[in-house]
Design a protein around this motif. Structure first.
Motif, PDB file in Angstrom:
ATOM      1  N   TRP A  62      15.195  -4.339  -3.287  1.00  0.00           N
ATOM      2  CA  TRP A  62      14.043  -4.675  -4.127  1.00  0.00           C
ATOM      3  C   TRP A  62      13.508  -3.368  -4.663  1.00  0.00           C
ATOM      4  O   TRP A  62      13.622  -2.332  -3.995  1.00  0.00           O
ATOM      5  N   LYS A  63      12.895  -3.400  -5.811  1.00  0.00           N
ATOM      6  CA  LYS A  63      12.366  -2.156  -6.385  1.00  0.00           C
ATOM      7  C   LYS A  63      11.358  -1.519  -5.431  1.00  0.00           C
ATOM      8  O   LYS A  63      10.601  -2.221  -4.749  1.00  0.00           O
ATOM      9  N   PRO A  64      11.323  -0.188  -5.352  1.00  0.00           N
ATOM     10  CA  PRO A  64      10.352   0.475  -4.474  1.00  0.00           C
ATOM     11  C   PRO A  64       8.927   0.101  -4.862  1.00  0.00           C
ATOM     12  O   PRO A  64       8.589   0.040  -6.044  1.00  0.00           O
ATOM     13  N   GLY A  65       8.129  -0.187  -3.887  1.00  0.00           N
ATOM     14  CA  GLY A  65       6.751  -0.576  -4.159  1.00  0.00           C
ATOM     15  C   GLY A  65       5.938  -0.675  -2.888  1.00  0.00           C
ATOM     16  O   GLY A  65       6.416  -0.386  -1.797  1.00  0.00           O
ATOM     17  N   THR A  66       4.713  -1.098  -3.047  1.00  0.00           N
ATOM     18  CA  THR A  66       3.777  -1.213  -1.924  1.00  0.00           C
ATOM     19  C   THR A  66       3.878  -2.605  -1.332  1.00  0.00           C
ATOM     20  O   THR A  66       3.243  -3.530  -1.799  1.00  0.00           O
ATOM     21  N   MET A  67       4.681  -2.751  -0.316  1.00  0.00           N
ATOM     22  CA  MET A  67       4.946  -4.066   0.267  1.00  0.00           C
ATOM     23  C   MET A  67       4.488  -4.184   1.716  1.00  0.00           C
ATOM     24  O   MET A  67       4.969  -5.035   2.448  1.00  0.00           O
ATOM     25  N   TRP A  81      -6.347  -0.963   0.069  1.00  0.00           N
ATOM     26  CA  TRP A  81      -5.641   0.202   0.598  1.00  0.00           C
ATOM     27  C   TRP A  81      -6.617   1.015   1.412  1.00  0.00           C
ATOM     28  O   TRP A  81      -7.242   1.957   0.932  1.00  0.00           O
ATOM     29  N   HIS A 127      -0.249  -9.237  -1.120  1.00  0.00           N
ATOM     30  CA  HIS A 127       0.528  -9.278  -2.362  1.00  0.00           C
ATOM     31  C   HIS A 127      -0.112 -10.177  -3.428  1.00  0.00           C
ATOM     32  O   HIS A 127       0.516 -11.091  -3.946  1.00  0.00           O
ATOM     33  N   SER A 146      -1.275   7.364  -8.841  1.00  0.00           N
ATOM     34  CA  SER A 146      -2.177   6.358  -9.410  1.00  0.00           C
ATOM     35  C   SER A 146      -3.513   6.288  -8.675  1.00  0.00           C
ATOM     36  O   SER A 146      -4.520   5.896  -9.248  1.00  0.00           O
TER      37      SER A 146
END
Length: 186
Positions: free
Chosen positions: A5-10, A34, A166, A129
């Motif tokens: 899966w694309k890298p991300g905040t999971m 966060w 999510h 970000s």
């Protein structure tokens, strides 16, 4: 079978908190997912905030904020405060939440929150970000009805805490164990 899966905040679920900032005369709140504990001794935590957020400048100027845990009863206010800007709205008025003067910080806490954590910024880390505000915990305000007067135990589980996963909000489920229960002798 797993797929890439694309890298991300999971890393979910997370607490959905309302962070209050500013001063009693000019304050704001923003929704943050966060956030977390980063050290026990000394007690430290963090929040990550986008620099373009209205509250960012207030936090950077005062170098203080309060993390207010939210409940299912506060879900609408929590979501609303996260999608509207304090530069356009009085979030206290719009959400119906009640500001309470800080005890050890200049910014208010939220009366409806079962637990408010007053923090003093120690360091700001630019990440991309978001910028991470690393802070010392200087005071904790706990709802008295969640503290057992006989034992002093704090029953935060009965507060009906709100979680974020999510893009969705959830209430906490039933307890399935207690720290160390998997190795406890019978």
């Amino acid at each position: 079978m797993k797929t890439s899966w694309k890298p991300g905040t999971m890393i979910y679920p997370l607490p959905a908190v309302l962070v209050t900032c500013g001063t009693e005369e000019r304050s704001n709140m923003l929704t943050v997912a966060w956030t977390g504990t980063i050290c026990t001794n000394p007690p430290m935590c963090y929040i990550s905030v986008r620099p373009e957020r209205h509250s960012y400048a207030m936090i950077k100027e005062q170098m203080e904020f309060t993390i207010n845990l939210t409940t299912t009863a506060m879900a609408r206010a929590t979501d609303w405060a996260g999608v509207r800007s304090g530069s356009d709205y009085d979030k206290w008025k719009e959400t119906g939440l009640t500001p309470v003067a800080g005890q050890k910080v200049s910014c208010p806490s939220i009366a409806e929150s079962p637990l408010s954590i007053e923090c003093r910024v120690k360091e700001i880390v630019k990440l991309g970000s978001h910028d991470m505000f690393i802070a010392d915990v200087i005071n904790v305000l706990a709802e008295e009805n969640l503290i057992d007067p006989a034992t002093g135990a704090f029953d935060l589980a009965s507060a009906g805490l709100l979680n974020y996963s999510h893009g969705h909000y959830f209430e906490q489920g039933p307890e399935i164990g207690r720290f160390g229960w998997s190795v406890k002798k019978k």
